[in-house]
Design a protein around this motif. Structure first.
Motif, PDB file in Angstrom:
ATOM      1  N   GLY A 136      31.091  -4.149 -42.172  1.00  0.00           N
ATOM      2  CA  GLY A 136      32.307  -3.382 -41.970  1.00  0.00           C
ATOM      3  C   GLY A 136      33.160  -3.940 -40.849  1.00  0.00           C
ATOM      4  N   PHE A 137      34.445  -3.609 -40.882  1.00  0.00           N
ATOM      5  CA  PHE A 137      35.378  -4.147 -39.903  1.00  0.00           C
ATOM      6  C   PHE A 137      35.085  -3.634 -38.495  1.00  0.00           C
ATOM      7  CE2 PHE A 137      39.319  -3.787 -37.450  1.00  0.00           C
ATOM      8  CZ  PHE A 137      39.749  -5.104 -37.461  1.00  0.00           C
ATOM      9  N   SER A 138      34.906  -2.318 -38.355  1.00  0.00           N
ATOM     10  CA  SER A 138      34.724  -1.721 -37.032  1.00  0.00           C
ATOM     11  C   SER A 138      33.464  -2.214 -36.340  1.00  0.00           C
ATOM     12  CB  SER A 138      34.691  -0.192 -37.149  1.00  0.00           C
ATOM     13  OG  SER A 138      35.921   0.301 -37.638  1.00  0.00           O
ATOM     14  N   ALA A 139      32.414  -2.436 -37.129  1.00  0.00           N
ATOM     15  CA  ALA A 139      31.132  -2.838 -36.543  1.00  0.00           C
ATOM     16  C   ALA A 139      31.077  -4.325 -36.205  1.00  0.00           C
ATOM     17  CB  ALA A 139      29.988  -2.491 -37.495  1.00  0.00           C
ATOM     18  N   THR A 140      32.006  -5.094 -36.708  1.00  0.00           N
ATOM     19  CA  THR A 140      32.005  -6.535 -36.471  1.00  0.00           C
ATOM     20  C   THR A 140      32.756  -6.855 -35.184  1.00  0.00           C
ATOM     21  OG1 THR A 140      31.942  -7.014 -38.842  1.00  0.00           O
ATOM     22  CG2 THR A 140      32.688  -8.776 -37.400  1.00  0.00           C
ATOM     23  N   THR A 141      32.125  -7.624 -34.313  1.00  0.00           N
ATOM     24  CA  THR A 141      32.742  -7.963 -33.032  1.00  0.00           C
ATOM     25  C   THR A 141      33.272  -9.397 -33.038  1.00  0.00           C
ATOM     26  OG1 THR A 141      30.709  -8.828 -32.038  1.00  0.00           O
ATOM     27  CG2 THR A 141      31.099  -6.440 -31.882  1.00  0.00           C
ATOM     28  N   VAL A 142      34.182  -9.667 -32.120  1.00  0.00           N
ATOM     29  CA  VAL A 142      34.709 -11.022 -31.968  1.00  0.00           C
ATOM     30  C   VAL A 142      33.589 -11.976 -31.569  1.00  0.00           C
ATOM     31  CG1 VAL A 142      36.264 -12.490 -30.613  1.00  0.00           C
ATOM     32  CG2 VAL A 142      37.040 -10.256 -31.440  1.00  0.00           C
ATOM     33  N   ASP A 143      32.672 -11.509 -30.741  1.00  0.00           N
ATOM     34  CA  ASP A 143      31.526 -12.335 -30.339  1.00  0.00           C
ATOM     35  C   ASP A 143      30.729 -12.786 -31.564  1.00  0.00           C
ATOM     36  OD1 ASP A 143      31.977 -12.294 -27.617  1.00  0.00           O
ATOM     37  OD2 ASP A 143      30.805 -10.476 -27.293  1.00  0.00           O
ATOM     38  N   GLU A 144      30.507 -11.862 -32.490  1.00  0.00           N
ATOM     39  CA  GLU A 144      29.742 -12.196 -33.696  1.00  0.00           C
ATOM     40  C   GLU A 144      30.492 -13.185 -34.576  1.00  0.00           C
ATOM     41  OE1 GLU A 144      27.128  -8.238 -34.718  1.00  0.00           O
ATOM     42  OE2 GLU A 144      29.309  -8.116 -34.988  1.00  0.00           O
ATOM     43  N   ILE A 145      31.799 -12.997 -34.677  1.00  0.00           N
ATOM     44  CA  ILE A 145      32.600 -13.923 -35.482  1.00  0.00           C
ATOM     45  C   ILE A 145      32.540 -15.325 -34.888  1.00  0.00           C
ATOM     46  CG2 ILE A 145      34.952 -14.498 -36.198  1.00  0.00           C
ATOM     47  CD1 ILE A 145      35.508 -11.460 -36.336  1.00  0.00           C
ATOM     48  N   ALA A 146      32.676 -15.406 -33.580  1.00  0.00           N
ATOM     49  CA  ALA A 146      32.623 -16.703 -32.906  1.00  0.00           C
ATOM     50  C   ALA A 146      31.258 -17.359 -33.097  1.00  0.00           C
ATOM     51  CB  ALA A 146      32.912 -16.527 -31.417  1.00  0.00           C
ATOM     52  N   GLU A 147      30.197 -16.575 -32.918  1.00  0.00           N
ATOM     53  CA  GLU A 147      28.845 -17.116 -33.078  1.00  0.00           C
ATOM     54  C   GLU A 147      28.614 -17.612 -34.497  1.00  0.00           C
ATOM     55  OE1 GLU A 147      24.148 -15.750 -32.507  1.00  0.00           O
ATOM     56  OE2 GLU A 147      25.784 -14.330 -32.102  1.00  0.00           O
ATOM     57  N   ARG A 148      29.044 -16.806 -35.497  1.00  0.00           N
ATOM     58  CA  ARG A 148      28.843 -17.203 -36.908  1.00  0.00           C
ATOM     59  C   ARG A 148      29.643 -18.465 -37.230  1.00  0.00           C
ATOM     60  NH1 ARG A 148      27.247 -14.474 -41.717  1.00  0.00           N
ATOM     61  NH2 ARG A 148      26.075 -13.138 -40.261  1.00  0.00           N
ATOM     62  N   ALA A 149      30.825 -18.589 -36.626  1.00  0.00           N
ATOM     63  CA  ALA A 149      31.672 -19.757 -36.886  1.00  0.00           C
ATOM     64  C   ALA A 149      31.238 -20.981 -36.087  1.00  0.00           C
ATOM     65  CB  ALA A 149      33.127 -19.426 -36.565  1.00  0.00           C
ATOM     66  N   GLY A 150      30.384 -20.759 -35.088  1.00  0.00           N
ATOM     67  CA  GLY A 150      29.927 -21.874 -34.268  1.00  0.00           C
ATOM     68  C   GLY A 150      30.960 -22.344 -33.261  1.00  0.00           C
ATOM     69  N   VAL A 151      31.766 -21.393 -32.764  1.00  0.00           N
ATOM     70  CA  VAL A 151      32.790 -21.743 -31.772  1.00  0.00           C
ATOM     71  C   VAL A 151      32.680 -20.796 -30.585  1.00  0.00           C
ATOM     72  CG1 VAL A 151      34.353 -22.594 -33.569  1.00  0.00           C
ATOM     73  CG2 VAL A 151      34.557 -20.217 -32.773  1.00  0.00           C
ATOM     74  N   ALA A 152      33.387 -21.123 -29.515  1.00  0.00           N
ATOM     75  CA  ALA A 152      33.420 -20.255 -28.345  1.00  0.00           C
ATOM     76  C   ALA A 152      34.297 -19.036 -28.632  1.00  0.00           C
ATOM     77  CB  ALA A 152      33.961 -21.010 -27.141  1.00  0.00           C
ATOM     78  N   LYS A 153      34.009 -17.932 -27.947  1.00  0.00           N
ATOM     79  CA  LYS A 153      34.793 -16.711 -28.135  1.00  0.00           C
ATOM     80  C   LYS A 153      36.273 -16.953 -27.853  1.00  0.00           C
ATOM     81  CE  LYS A 153      35.033 -11.886 -26.531  1.00  0.00           C
ATOM     82  NZ  LYS A 153      34.404 -10.865 -25.666  1.00  0.00           N
ATOM     83  N   GLY A 154      36.543 -17.786 -26.835  1.00  0.00           N
ATOM     84  CA  GLY A 154      37.934 -18.082 -26.496  1.00  0.00           C
ATOM     85  C   GLY A 154      38.686 -18.767 -27.624  1.00  0.00           C
ATOM     86  N   THR A 155      37.951 -19.486 -28.463  1.00  0.00           N
ATOM     87  CA  THR A 155      38.579 -20.173 -29.595  1.00  0.00           C
ATOM     88  C   THR A 155      39.152 -19.175 -30.586  1.00  0.00           C
ATOM     89  OG1 THR A 155      37.047 -22.032 -29.366  1.00  0.00           O
ATOM     90  CG2 THR A 155      38.188 -21.823 -31.474  1.00  0.00           C
TER      91      THR A 155
END
Length: 206
Positions: free
Chosen positions: A29-48
């Motif tokens: 779900g959208f609400s439960a997904t964090t930017v940190d998780e997106i960055a980790e899954r994509a293999g990039v830094a959160k700042g990216t």
């Protein structure tokens, strides 16, 4: 590094972020997904993530634009390909049905999100969703309109509603196929929808 190389790299990064976001949001779900998780899954830094998108909401809005843009392009290409091969209106519609199934088979998580978001009315990106949805439907409307003008299709056809119904048919049938009938092949599902098209739109037997 020249500008073209930088642009290519940025697009590759954005594509990784799109894929990571759509997979995670489909899973939890959208609400439960964090930017940190997106960055980790994509293999990039959160700042990216924030370098490319101002917020998670902006990322998701751009994801909708990107995904529906790909679908719209594939539908248009299928229609134009049918015309180049000498096909008529129903051939173009049938080619678009197959293109839609191919797209959904390739991007099932995005399709699930897109269909789910169509039913929600309290999202910040609702206006964007309506715009990109109309872009996809408009491709089908153009083909139907051409068919009516050429006399291939009845002038009693409600073009906007018929176009929306055809797009909806493909979306719902494909999701049903993947969720409940995964043993069926893409060719099999296309053949079933093609027979429905032949009977309900052109009025002829397949």
């Amino acid at each position: 590094m020249d500008s073209s190389t930088g642009s290519t790299r940025r697009e590759a990064t954005r594509q990784k972020l799109y894929e990571a976001a759509v997979t995670l949001i489909a899973e939890q779900g959208f609400s439960a997904t964090t930017v940190d998780e997106i960055a980790e899954r994509a293999g990039v830094a959160k700042g990216t993530v924030y370098y490319n998108f101002a917020s998670k909401s902006v990322l998701f809005e751009e994801l909708l634009r990107h995904g529906v843009g790909l679908l719209t392009a594939s539908l248009k290409e299928a229609s134009e390909g049918a015309a180049r091969n000498g096909g008529g209106t129903v051939d173009a519609l049938d080619a678009m049905i197959r293109a839609g199934l191919v797209f959904i088979n390739r991007y099932p998580a995005f399709t699930q999100l897109y269909v789910a978001e169509l039913w929600r009315t309290n999202r910040a990106w609702q206006s964007t969703l309506l715009v990109v949805r109309q872009q996809a439907v408009a491709v089908v409307e153009d083909v139907l309109r051409t068919g009516v003008e050429s006399g291939e299709l009845s002038d009693e056809i409600d073009i906007p509603l018929t176009a929306a119904a055809l797009v909806g048919m493909v979306l719902v049938a494909a999701l049903d196929w993947q969720a409940f009938q995964p043993e069926r092949s893409l060719d099999d599902v296309h053949a079933a929808l093609s027979r429905l098209l032949q009977g309900r739109v052109s009025g002829t037997r397949a």
